[in-house]
Design an enzyme around this catalytic site. Sequence first.
Site, PDB file in Angstrom:
ATOM      1  N   CYS A   1       0.831  -1.207   0.000  1.00  0.00           N
ATOM      2  CA  CYS A   1       0.000   0.000   0.000  1.00  0.00           C
ATOM      3  C   CYS A   1       0.867   1.259   0.000  1.00  0.00           C
ATOM      4  O   CYS A   1       1.483   1.546  -1.011  1.00  0.00           O
ATOM      5  CB  CYS A   1      -1.020  -0.054   1.131  1.00  0.00           C
ATOM      6  SG  CYS A   1      -2.481   0.908   0.725  1.00  0.00           S
TER       7      CYS A   1
ATOM      8  N   HIS B   1      -3.677  -4.947   0.134  1.00  0.00           N
ATOM      9  CA  HIS B   1      -3.148  -5.499   1.386  1.00  0.00           C
ATOM     10  C   HIS B   1      -3.231  -7.019   1.349  1.00  0.00           C
ATOM     11  O   HIS B   1      -4.216  -7.595   1.826  1.00  0.00           O
ATOM     12  CB  HIS B   1      -3.970  -5.005   2.581  1.00  0.00           C
ATOM     13  CG  HIS B   1      -3.766  -3.566   2.904  1.00  0.00           C
ATOM     14  ND1 HIS B   1      -2.918  -3.140   3.896  1.00  0.00           N
ATOM     15  CD2 HIS B   1      -4.300  -2.451   2.363  1.00  0.00           C
ATOM     16  CE1 HIS B   1      -2.934  -1.818   3.963  1.00  0.00           C
ATOM     17  NE2 HIS B   1      -3.773  -1.372   3.039  1.00  0.00           N
TER      18      HIS B   1
ATOM     19  N   GLU C   1      -1.864  -9.133   3.123  1.00  0.00           N
ATOM     20  CA  GLU C   1      -1.788  -9.753   4.455  1.00  0.00           C
ATOM     21  C   GLU C   1      -3.156 -10.128   5.009  1.00  0.00           C
ATOM     22  O   GLU C   1      -3.272 -11.055   5.809  1.00  0.00           O
ATOM     23  CB  GLU C   1      -1.052  -8.811   5.428  1.00  0.00           C
ATOM     24  CG  GLU C   1      -1.785  -7.518   5.840  1.00  0.00           C
ATOM     25  CD  GLU C   1      -1.575  -6.355   4.873  1.00  0.00           C
ATOM     26  OE1 GLU C   1      -1.239  -6.608   3.700  1.00  0.00           O
ATOM     27  OE2 GLU C   1      -1.776  -5.194   5.293  1.00  0.00           O
TER      28      GLU C   1
HETATM   29  N1  GLN Z   1      -1.952   6.761   2.702  1.00  0.00           N
HETATM   30  C1  GLN Z   1      -2.060   5.996   1.505  1.00  0.00           C
HETATM   31  C2  GLN Z   1      -3.421   6.167   0.845  1.00  0.00           C
HETATM   32  O1  GLN Z   1      -4.355   6.577   1.450  1.00  0.00           O
HETATM   33  C3  GLN Z   1      -1.783   4.528   1.764  1.00  0.00           C
HETATM   34  C4  GLN Z   1      -2.745   3.866   2.692  1.00  0.00           C
HETATM   35  C5  GLN Z   1      -2.284   2.558   3.218  1.00  0.00           C
HETATM   36  O2  GLN Z   1      -1.076   2.281   3.247  1.00  0.00           O
HETATM   37  N2  GLN Z   1      -3.191   1.736   3.692  1.00  0.00           N
HETATM   38  O3  GLN Z   1      -3.569   5.897  -0.330  1.00  0.00           O
END
Ligand code: GLN
Length: 538
Positions: A385, A511, A513
């Site tokens: 992410c 994600h 995970e």
């Molecule tokens: N801050 C980033 C976004 O909003 C990544 C978010 C995250 O890592 N879950 O896109």
Amino acid sequence: MASSTKYIFITGGVTSSLGKGIIAASLGKLLQSRGFSVTIQKFDPYLNIDPGTLNPYEHGECYVTDDGAETDLDLGHYERFLNITTSQENNVTTGRIYNNVITKERKGEFLGKTVQVIPHITDEIKSNFYKLGQDGKFDVVITEIGGCVGDIESLPFIEAVRQARWDLGPNNFLVIHLTLIPYLKAAKELKTKPTQHSVKQLLEAGIQPDILVCRTEHHLPADVKKKLALFCNVQLNCVIESIDADSIYDVPLLMKKEKLDERVMTKLKLSSKQNTELENWKEFLGKLKNPTQEVNIGLIGKYVSLPDSYKSIIEAFTHAGASIECKVNLRLISSEEINPDNLQTKLDDLDGILVAPGFGERGFEGKIETVKYARENQIPFFGICLGMQVAVIEFARNVLNFEKANSTEMDPETPYPVIALMEEQKKIDQMGGTMRLGAYSCDLKKSSKAYSAYGKTKIQERHRHRYEFNNEFIKEIESAGMIATGKNPDTGLVEIVEIKNHPYFVGVQFHPEYKSTVLSPQPLFVKFIQAAIDKKIK
Ligand code: GLN
């Protein structure tokens, strides 16, 4: 209530953090192994509608389900242990309950009545208790009540549990109370008094627990069990010891040894449909405890002083590592403390580097330095992410020489917004529940590392972010050697980037995970650990 579903409620006493989620998940696992379909839900006493707006330092990571619910991290345990998926229905907060009741009040649904905690809030809680059991899909619904008995804020939940006994009838309802038996070193004694008091508090609220699960650092002698049974008004064989374990994954077997599942089945008049003896689970534990190799992996993030902030990532390493008999020594390193001067010493002994998800500017430049180090030194890299976004920004700055390239999250004025907001996100003015959330499809390029991990071209993974790879820059980025190897088939959004001339450099916008479980480890984690092993051998 017509449904034949059995309801088990788990309350907690004496202190928080006793691991109600693990006990719930372990019991769920045992009942599953006896052929029952089981789900687990959590009711949280706080007023946030969901934990999506909480800082991870408050309650640990926010776990995301396929349907895009932002939930308590215990739902992660439920999924990882039971190999099931959960949904919005599996996590309800006081905030959501009140929101529902107040919305109904505004619509006039209470027909002029005074709206009160009892019966309106408790009715709303109960209708949420029963939702998952309604269509007969589950033989057993386990409900974990967050917080501790005696907390002001959990009172309506406890009252709803009291009432539920009468809705559900005697053989369909069970309360398990999880409590602590502290050991006083000076007196060399296990003390039962805190448990007596917490059960007394339950009794005052009209609830007689059926089973006590007692967390303890030492085995409970027969006389202590007897005392607990006598003072807490439970059967002697329903005082269950839950001794500290090396791994949370030992707990189902420990609970089986203590016959927790048998006691539950007797009380609920259930007979086993099968008994699988948890063979795959034991195989997993065997591999987990007898690794043939080990690697050092750095997790670089800004919430490292509370490991629960990265719960699912940590567990995904456990599942993936065990599957290839590799012990993963995970080092949590604060990105705020990383700078060009100490980079080498901080990251020197790592065989792989993971840059974690996150929000906001704090620690951001340390992440950029980390990615640069991994890219230039050919160290296996996995960005999740924000970690993927950082990889793109680092590449734009240092390979394409896009000076001050950035995400508009960190620098709205950047001349090279390689990570930016989508049009739909620009209109949003509310923070809660408005990110790109939940499962989305992704198509993989056959030549990619991602494809070699998953072994198929169509995958689905869960998202939780606002910002995206900016496709305006895709040509320049790809021609410099960073390739978009995974894309959303409907929107064309870039979901995975990889660098060609590198042993393992994979950044994912989703994600991975969240979908890792004991019985199905996440393929990208397995590949990443394998790459770290290869690097170490070299
Ligand atoms: N801050 C980033 C976004 O909003 C990544 C978010 C995250 O890592 N879950 O896109």
